[in-house]
Scaffold this motif. Structure first.
Motif, short mmCIF file in Angstrom:
data_model
loop_
_atom_site.label_atom_id
_atom_site.label_comp_id
_atom_site.label_asym_id
_atom_site.label_seq_id
_atom_site.Cartn_x
_atom_site.Cartn_y
_atom_site.Cartn_z
N ASN A 87 0.85 -1.19 0.00
CA ASN A 87 0.00 0.00 0.00
C ASN A 87 0.88 1.24 0.00
O ASN A 87 1.81 1.35 0.81
CB ASN A 87 -0.89 -0.04 1.26
CG ASN A 87 -1.47 1.30 1.62
OD1 ASN A 87 -2.05 1.99 0.78
ND2 ASN A 87 -1.31 1.67 2.89
N SER A 92 -2.79 0.16 -4.25
CA SER A 92 -2.68 -1.15 -3.61
C SER A 92 -2.29 -2.19 -4.65
O SER A 92 -2.70 -2.11 -5.82
CB SER A 92 -4.02 -1.57 -2.99
OG SER A 92 -4.41 -0.65 -2.01
N HIS A 94 -0.87 -6.67 -4.68
CA HIS A 94 -0.52 -7.82 -3.84
C HIS A 94 0.16 -8.89 -4.68
O HIS A 94 0.06 -8.90 -5.92
CB HIS A 94 -1.76 -8.40 -3.15
CG HIS A 94 -2.67 -9.16 -4.06
ND1 HIS A 94 -3.66 -8.56 -4.80
CD2 HIS A 94 -2.72 -10.48 -4.39
CE1 HIS A 94 -4.29 -9.46 -5.52
NE2 HIS A 94 -3.74 -10.64 -5.30
N TYR A 209 -11.46 -0.33 0.20
CA TYR A 209 -10.27 -1.15 0.42
C TYR A 209 -10.65 -2.41 1.16
O TYR A 209 -11.39 -2.35 2.15
CB TYR A 209 -9.23 -0.35 1.22
CG TYR A 209 -7.94 -1.10 1.49
CD1 TYR A 209 -7.05 -1.36 0.46
CD2 TYR A 209 -7.63 -1.53 2.77
CE1 TYR A 209 -5.87 -2.05 0.71
CE2 TYR A 209 -6.44 -2.21 3.02
CZ TYR A 209 -5.57 -2.47 1.99
OH TYR A 209 -4.41 -3.14 2.23
N LEU A 217 0.72 -6.90 5.35
CA LEU A 217 0.52 -5.63 4.66
C LEU A 217 1.75 -4.75 4.89
O LEU A 217 2.12 -4.47 6.04
CB LEU A 217 -0.73 -4.91 5.18
CG LEU A 217 -0.96 -3.49 4.63
CD1 LEU A 217 -1.20 -3.52 3.11
CD2 LEU A 217 -2.13 -2.81 5.33
N SER A 219 3.14 -1.06 4.09
CA SER A 219 2.70 0.27 3.67
C SER A 219 3.88 1.22 3.61
O SER A 219 4.84 1.08 4.38
CB SER A 219 1.65 0.82 4.65
OG SER A 219 0.53 -0.05 4.73
#
Length: 420
Positions: A87, A92, A94, A209, A217, A219
Motif C-alpha cells: 500500500n 494497492s 498484492h 479497500y 501488509l 505500507s
C-alpha cells in the motif's frame, strides 16, 4: 518443556553443540539428531520469549518438513498466509505466493514468535534432542575441538566439548562477539519501532479497500518512501505493527515509543483508517542498527546460522527463511564432516548460502532506493516476470533456475527501465 538432564561436572562430549534454540537452532538440532548425531542445544533465555520476524515465507515449510516439524506447525492454529499486500499513497497491489515461478509450497503462516519458537523447540525435544534453557555461553576455546565454558541458570559454571559448533544465537551473535568476527553491514543503520495490537479491523467500515488477514501488509509513508510499516495479522484478532526508517527520518524518538509509532501510523491515511480502533497490548520496543555482517561464516570448527551471521532488513521477512535455510545447509555439511568426508566450508556452505542472502540484498537495497517500489506498484506487470519476483518474495531466493536470482541486479534494472 525442558530437558531433564542436568549438566555434569565432567566435561561432557557431544558431536555438535548449538548455541540458541530459535528456528535455526531447533531445525538444525532436529536434522542432526535424525542422522544419529549427539546434539546439545544451549539457550540463554526461557521460552516462550518475544521476538520479531513473525511473517514466515512459504520456502520455510520445506525446512520444517525436513525437520519433521511440519505437522506440529500445521496443527498449531497459526494465521494462514498466502501472500503479501502493498500500500502506498492510496495505491494497492498484492503478490499471491501460490502464483510463482519456483516449485514448492505457496502458503505458510503468520506467527507470534514466542509460541512458534517454543513449538519448534518442544518438537525437537520430543524427537530426542537435549535442550538446556537458561544456560549462557561465556567463552569458547578453539585450540582443539571446540570447548565451551557455560554458566547454567543457577549460576554454576561447567564446560562441554563438541566435534563441531553451530551458532544459532540470532541477534545475540555469540560467536561473532566472542571470536571478534563482527564487521559493519553495507546497509545504512535503520531503526524499527514495534508492538502488538488488538486490531479491531473487522469493526471498521472500509468503503474502498479490502483488508486481507491472509497477507502481510507493507505500507509506505506518503511523504518519504524510505519509511515503511508492517502489519502482520495473527489468528487471535491481534496484529504485529511496526515502522522502519533511518533514525533521522523518524523524528524525535525519545522514550515514548508508543507515541512515536502511532504518530507515524496516523501519517499514512489508509493505515490510520485501518487502525482507528486498535489498542496497543504490549509495550513498544525498538531495534536499532540491526543490519550486521561478519568476516567468516564457517570453518571446519564452527558455522554461523541465520542472524548470527548476517541480518539484512525486515522488509521482506527474509530472516527466518535465511535462518532455516542455513540450518538445513549447515546440517548436511556437519554430517558429512563428522562422517569423515572432506568439507570445504566456503564452497559447500558459505557461498551457496550467500547466493540467496545476496539475492535478498538486491531487493532490499532496491526497495529503499525506490527502484523495487516502482516495480511492485507498476500497474501492468508482465505475468511471467511477476511470478519470478513472487518466488523471491516467497523465500525461494536460492532457485538458480530463476533469472531474478542468478542475475538479480541486472534483471531488476531491466524491469525498472520497462516500468518507466
Amino acid at each position: 518443556m525442558e530437558s531433564a538432564q542436568s549438566p555434569a561436572h565432567a566435561i561432557a562430549q557431544y558431536d555438535v553443540v548449538i548455541i540458541g534454540a530459535g528456528p535455526s537452532g531447533s531445525v538444525a538440532a532436529s536434522l542432526l539428531h535424525q542422522q544419529g548425531k549427539k546434539v546439545l542445544v544451549l539457550e540463554k533465555q526461557a521460552f516462550p520469549r518475544f521476538s520479531i520476524g513473525e511473517s514466515l515465507l512459504p520456502c520455510c515449510m520445506q525446512m520444517l518438513d525436513e525437520a519433521n516439524m511440519l505437522d506440529a506447525v500445521n496443527n498449531a492454529g497459526f494465521q494462514f498466509k498466502n501472500g503479501a499486500a502493498f500500500n502506498a499513497n492510496g495505491r494497492s497491489t498484492h503478490f499471491d505466493f501460490t502464483d510463482k515461478f519456483t516449485p514448492g509450497p505457496g502458503t505458510t503462516f503468520q506467527v507470534e514468535r514466542g509460541s512458534f519458537d517454543k513449538l519448534l523447540a518442544d518438537t525437537a525435544i520430543e524427537q530426542g534432542v537435549e535442550i538446556r534453557f537458561g544456560d549462557t555461553v561465556e567463552a569458547i576455546d578453539l585450540s582443539a575441538d571446540p570447548l565451551l565454558s557455560i554458566v547454567d541458570k543457577q549460576g554454576i559454571p561447567y564446560q562441554v566439548q563438541a566435534r563441531y559448533l553451530l551458532d544459532a544465537s540470532g541477534f545475540g551473535r555469540v560467536l561473532p562477539r566472542l571470536l571478534d568476527l563482527e564487521r559493519p553491514s553495507d546497509l545504512p543503520s535503520r531503526t524499527a519501532i514495534f508492538t502488538h495490537i488488538d486490531d479491531h479491523i473487522d469493526e471498521i467500515e472500509l468503503a474502498d479497500y479490502q483488508f486481507d488477514r491472509n497477507k502481510i501488509l507493507i505500507s509506505v509513508h506518503p511523504d518519504n518512501r524510505d519509511i515503511w510499516y508492517w502489519l502482520i495479522p495473527f489468528s487471535n484478532g491481534r496484529c504485529s505493527l511496526g515502522v522502519v526508517g533511518e533514525p533521522h527520518l523518524l523524528g524525535d524518538i525519545g522514550d515514548d515509543l508508543e507515541s512515536v509509532l502511532m504518530r507515524l501510523v496516523n501519517e499514512e491515511p489508509r493505515l490510520k483508517q485501518l487502525l482507528a480502533k486498535a489498542k496497543v497490548v504490549r509495550p513498544c520496543a525498538r531495534l536499532e542498527g540491526y543490519s550486521a555482517n561478519v568476516s567468516t561464516l564457517a570453518t571446519n570448527k564452527f558455522a554461523l546460522l541465520g542472524n548470527a551471521g548476517e541480518f539484512l532488513d525486515p522488509v521482506f521477512s527474509s530472516g527466518v527463511t535465511i535462518a532455516m535455510q542455513s540450518a538445513s545447509m549447515a546440517a548436511k555439511c556437519v554430517v558429512k564432516q563428522l562422517n569423515g568426508q572432506e568439507v570445504d566450508w566456503q564452497v559447500d556452505y558459505a557461498a551457496p548460502l550467500m547466493l540467496g542472502v545476496d539475492t535478498f540484498r538486491t531487493y532490499v537495497q532496491a526497495w529503499y532506493d525506490g527502484r523495487f517500489q516502482d516495480v511492485i506498484f507498476f500497474e501492468a506487470p508482465n505475468p511471467k516476470i511477476k511470478q519470478m519476483i513472487c518466488s523471491i518474495l516467497a523465500g525461494y531466493a536460492w532457485d538458480q533456475n530463476n533469472p531474478f536470482v542468478t542475475e538479480s541486479e541486472r534483471r531488476l534494472n531491466m524491469i525498472v527501465e520497462l516500468c518507466k
